[in-house]
Design a protein around this motif. Structure first.
Motif, PDB file in Angstrom:
ATOM      1  N   ALA A  97       0.828  -1.203   0.000  1.00 55.88           N
ATOM      2  CA  ALA A  97       0.000   0.000   0.000  1.00 55.88           C
ATOM      3  C   ALA A  97       0.865   1.256   0.000  1.00 55.88           C
ATOM      4  O   ALA A  97       0.546   2.233  -0.697  1.00 55.88           O
ATOM      5  N   ALA A  98       1.955   1.252   0.734  1.00 57.31           N
ATOM      6  CA  ALA A  98       2.849   2.418   0.751  1.00 57.31           C
ATOM      7  C   ALA A  98       3.542   2.617  -0.595  1.00 57.31           C
ATOM      8  O   ALA A  98       3.716   3.759  -1.043  1.00 57.31           O
ATOM      9  N   LEU A  99       3.931   1.528  -1.262  1.00 56.27           N
ATOM     10  CA  LEU A  99       4.545   1.661  -2.580  1.00 56.27           C
ATOM     11  C   LEU A  99       3.560   2.225  -3.605  1.00 56.27           C
ATOM     12  O   LEU A  99       3.930   3.064  -4.439  1.00 56.27           O
ATOM     13  N   PHE A 100       2.317   1.775  -3.557  1.00 55.56           N
ATOM     14  CA  PHE A 100       1.316   2.335  -4.467  1.00 55.56           C
ATOM     15  C   PHE A 100       1.020   3.795  -4.135  1.00 55.56           C
ATOM     16  O   PHE A 100       0.790   4.606  -5.032  1.00 55.56           O
ATOM     17  N   PHE A 101       1.038   4.152  -2.858  1.00 54.50           N
ATOM     18  CA  PHE A 101       0.855   5.550  -2.479  1.00 54.50           C
ATOM     19  C   PHE A 101       1.988   6.414  -3.027  1.00 54.50           C
ATOM     20  O   PHE A 101       1.749   7.497  -3.568  1.00 54.50           O
ATOM     21  N   LEU A 102       3.216   5.940  -2.907  1.00 57.49           N
ATOM     22  CA  LEU A 102       4.349   6.706  -3.411  1.00 57.49           C
ATOM     23  C   LEU A 102       4.357   6.791  -4.931  1.00 57.49           C
ATOM     24  O   LEU A 102       4.769   7.807  -5.498  1.00 57.49           O
ATOM     25  N   SER A 103       3.910   5.741  -5.598  1.00 59.26           N
ATOM     26  CA  SER A 103       3.836   5.819  -7.064  1.00 59.26           C
ATOM     27  C   SER A 103       2.766   6.812  -7.500  1.00 59.26           C
ATOM     28  O   SER A 103       2.955   7.549  -8.466  1.00 59.26           O
ATOM     29  N   GLY A 104       1.650   6.872  -6.789  1.00 63.51           N
ATOM     30  CA  GLY A 104       0.621   7.862  -7.100  1.00 63.51           C
ATOM     31  C   GLY A 104       1.082   9.278  -6.803  1.00 63.51           C
ATOM     32  O   GLY A 104       0.795  10.220  -7.556  1.00 63.51           O
ATOM     33  N   THR A 105       1.828   9.443  -5.713  1.00 66.71           N
ATOM     34  CA  THR A 105       2.363  10.754  -5.367  1.00 66.71           C
ATOM     35  C   THR A 105       3.384  11.225  -6.394  1.00 66.71           C
ATOM     36  O   THR A 105       3.374  12.396  -6.802  1.00 66.71           O
ATOM     37  N   SER A 106       4.246  10.340  -6.834  1.00 60.05           N
ATOM     38  CA  SER A 106       5.235  10.725  -7.838  1.00 60.05           C
ATOM     39  C   SER A 106       4.569  11.006  -9.177  1.00 60.05           C
ATOM     40  O   SER A 106       5.008  11.890  -9.918  1.00 60.05           O
ATOM     41  N   TYR A 107       3.484  10.297  -9.495  1.00 56.05           N
ATOM     42  CA  TYR A 107       2.763  10.597 -10.736  1.00 56.05           C
ATOM     43  C   TYR A 107       2.105  11.972 -10.661  1.00 56.05           C
ATOM     44  O   TYR A 107       2.080  12.711 -11.654  1.00 56.05           O
ATOM     45  N   ASP A 108       1.564  12.328  -9.506  1.00 52.58           N
ATOM     46  CA  ASP A 108       0.949  13.645  -9.355  1.00 52.58           C
ATOM     47  C   ASP A 108       1.968  14.773  -9.501  1.00 52.58           C
ATOM     48  O   ASP A 108       1.637  15.852  -9.979  1.00 52.58           O
ATOM     49  N   ARG A 109       3.197  14.525  -9.109  1.00 49.82           N
ATOM     50  CA  ARG A 109       4.200  15.592  -9.147  1.00 49.82           C
ATOM     51  C   ARG A 109       4.927  15.700 -10.477  1.00 49.82           C
ATOM     52  O   ARG A 109       5.172  16.797 -10.947  1.00 49.82           O
TER      53      ARG A 109
END
Length: 189
Positions: A97-109
């Motif tokens: 879940a944390a890896l998917f959160f970080l991938s979504g955060t990096s996509y947003d940025r």
């Protein structure tokens, strides 16, 4: 995040609650076949994951590969294997879940999804890159992190042969012989 953290783990929970408790005789018969399926799942999903260019697909296939360790631990019919499988469910639930959160955060940025375009991510987002590196090593089962103890508990079950709830007439065909530690280490490598 919900798929990797919760929904993917519900199948393993169903194996523990339904197969092991309600259908214990059938579980003892088919556990050796499920161990083979789990080993194939680990190898196939990991090799598929390494070929993915999309960041989220790579994390998703590695999550499927980690569930193979859970299947092997559940079907080991030992205390050590079941404890390793439960730890794998909890540990990989948080890590995935944390890896998917970080991938979504990096996509947003940075608006990039493909790995070949994401070079220089550490200079743009140093904190996210540091957290992603730590979580990737935990998912990789680096010794000292929760993924290592979960994977090793699921795999090294053959050194501890206490049966959980089955009688002496166990029909576990494949794992009736005694293995040494070298086979377990070669399998996890």
């Amino acid at each position: 995040m919900l798929l990797a953290g919760i929904l993917l783990k519900m199948g393993a929970y169903g194996l523990v609650r339904i197969n092991m408790e309600l259908l214990s005789h059938a579980h003892s018969i088919f556990s050796s076949w499920l161990i083979i399926v789990g080993a194939i799942q680990i190898i196939y999903a990991a090799s598929t994951s390494s070929g993915q260019k999309n960041f989220k697909k790579r994390i998703a296939y590695s999550s499927i590969s980690h569930m193979g360790f859970t299947i092997i631990g559940i079907c080991s019919i030992s205390d050590m294997g079941l404890n390793g499988a439960i730890l794998q469910i909890i540990s990989h639930g948080f890590i995935g879940a944390a890896l998917f959160f970080l991938s979504g955060t990096s996509y947003d940025r940075i608006r990039l999804v493909y790995l070949d375009e994401m070079g220089g991510m550490a200079t743009l987002m140093p904190k996210i890159f540091m957290m992603f590196s730590i979580l990737s090593l935990a998912s990789l089962a680096l010794p000292g992190m929760s993924g290592f103890f979960a994977d090793s508990g699921s795999i090294f079950w053959n050194n501890y042969r206490q049966k959980i709830f089955f009688n002496a007439k166990n029909t576990n065909y494949f794992w009736s012989g005694s293995w040494n530690d070298i086979d377990s280490y070669l399998f996890i490598i």
